[in-house]
Design an enzyme around this catalytic site. Structure first.
Site, short mmCIF file in Angstrom:
data_model
loop_
_atom_site.label_atom_id
_atom_site.label_comp_id
_atom_site.label_asym_id
_atom_site.label_seq_id
_atom_site.Cartn_x
_atom_site.Cartn_y
_atom_site.Cartn_z
N ILE A 17 1.00 -0.90 -0.27
CA ILE A 17 -0.24 0.17 -0.25
C ILE A 17 0.95 1.33 -0.25
O ILE A 17 0.85 2.52 -0.74
CB ILE A 17 -0.62 0.25 0.96
N TYR A 164 -1.81 -6.87 17.17
CA TYR A 164 -2.32 -5.74 16.29
C TYR A 164 -3.19 -4.96 16.51
O TYR A 164 -2.98 -3.70 16.62
CB TYR A 164 -2.40 -7.46 15.11
N LYS A 168 -3.06 -0.59 17.00
CA LYS A 168 -4.35 -0.09 15.88
C LYS A 168 -5.45 0.62 16.80
O LYS A 168 -6.01 2.24 16.46
CB LYS A 168 -4.78 -0.95 14.66
N THR A 199 -0.99 -8.01 0.80
CA THR A 199 0.59 -6.89 1.49
C THR A 199 1.45 -8.28 1.52
O THR A 199 0.98 -8.97 2.04
CB THR A 199 0.48 -6.09 2.26
#
Length: 279
Positions: A17, A164, A168, A199
Site C-alpha cells: 500500500i 496488532y 491500531k 501485502t
C-alpha cells in the site's frame, strides 16, 4: 528545491500500500519523502517514483526505534520548509512478543509509538503548509479490540492478533485526540482502514501465513485498490478541513465505541506520551 514545491512524507513506502500511496502522491504533483529501513528497497521505489516525474528524498530509519524515528523527523525538518501530507503507513504483524532495543513491545512501537513520535515532531512543518494532512493506516481489527491504558504493551495476555488490533486502536484513539488539538492550527488528522489488501504484512510463518497465502489473499484487494482511500484522504478537496474521522471506502464510519470515550482516549494519549518520552 523548486519554488512552490509541495512535499509528502510516507512511511512503509517500499512495498504494498505504501508504495502505491507514494506513487499516487507523486502523480498528483507532490514530492515524496520516503522513510524506510532498507536503502536498497528505498532506491527501488525511488526509480518507480522518478518514472512518475518526481525525485524523492530518501531517509533510512528503522521505525521500531523511536530514536531513529525522531532523527528521521529532524532530517525532514532540515530539508523542507513546509509539509503538505504525512502518511504513517509502516506496520508489522509479529508472530511472537519481542521488545525493541529501547524496551518497547515491537508491534506497539512500529504501529503506534513511531507514528506518534514522527507526527509530533513534524507538526510545525504541517502547520506551515497552511492546511497539512496526516493520514494514518488503521485496521478493522481495531473495531472490536479492547484496550488497557496501563498495559498498552500487553505484558499480560499477549497474542499476535490482539497486539496488532490494540496497537491500531491506540493509533486511532490518539489520532482523534490529535485532530481535536490541531483543528484550529491548520492540521487535519484521519485514520483509514484500507481493506483486506494483498501485502507482505503477514510473515508469521505456520498456519497464519498459510491461511493468508492460500485462502485470504485470494479475496484481497490489490495494493493500488488499498491505497485509494488513503490517497483520497490525503488529496481530495472534499476532505479539506475534515478531521478526526475513521474512514472505510472513502467514507467516515463509526469506530470502536472505546474510541468515542473522551476519558479513555485521554488515558491512552497520556500512556503513549509516557512510553514515547522525549524521543
Amino acid at each position: 528545491m523548486r519554488e512552490g514545491e509541495r512535499f509528502a512524507v510516507v512511511t512503509g513506502a517500499t512495498s504494498g500500500i505504501g508504495r502505491s500511496v507514494a506513487l499516487g502522491l507523486a502523480r498528483a504533483g507532490l514530492r515524496p519523502i520516503l522513510i524506510g529501513r532498507s536503502r536498497e528497497r528505498l532506491a527501488n521505489t525511488a526509480v518507480a517514483i522518478a518514472a512518475a516525474g518526481q525525485s524523492p528524498i530518501l531517509i533510512r530509519a528503522d521505525l521500531s526505534s523511536l530514536r531513529e524515528t525522531a532523527a528521521a523527523a529532524a532530517e525532514v525538518l532540515d530539508q523542507v520548509p513546509a509539509l503538505d501530507v504525512l502518511v504513517n503507513n509502516a506496520g508489522i504483524l509479529s508472530p511472537r512478543r519481542t521488545e525493541t532495543d529501547e524496551g518497547h513491545e515491537t508491534t506497539l512501537a512500529v504501529n503506534h509509538l513511531a507514528p506518534f513520535v514522527l507526527t509530533r515532531a513534524l507538526l510545525p512543518a504541517l502547520r506551515a503548509s497552511g492546511r497539512g494532512r496526516v493520514v494514518q493506516t488503521g485496521s478493522s481489527t481495531s473495531d472490536q479490540a479492547s484496550i488497557d491504558p496501563d498495559d498498552l504493551e500487553l505484558r499480560r495476555g499477549w497474542r499476535m492478533t490482539r497486539a496488532y488490533a490494540r496497537s491500531k486502536l491506540a493509533l486511532l484513539m490518539v489520532a482523534i485526540e490529535l485532530a481535536a488539538a490541531e483543528r484550529d492550527r491548520g492540521v487535519d488528522v484521519n485514520v483509514v482502514h484500507p481493506g483486506l489488501v494483498a501485502t507482505d504484512l503477514v510473515r508469521a510463518g505456520g498456519i497464519d501465513q498459510w491461511v493468508w497465502r492460500h485462502i485470504l489473499s485470494r479475496m484481497a484487494l490489490s495494493p493500488e485498490q488499498g491505497a485509494d482511500t488513503l490517497l483520497h484522504a490525503a488529496l481530495s478537496p472534499d476532505f479539506a478541513g475534515i478531521s478526526g474521522c475513521y474512514l472505510k471506502k472513502r467514507a467516515p464510519v463509526l469506530p470502536n465505541r472505546r474510541a468515542l470515550d473522551p476519558g479513555l482516549r485521554a488515558r491512552v494519549l497520556a500512556a503513549t506520551e509516557r512510553l514515547a518520552g522525549a524521543a
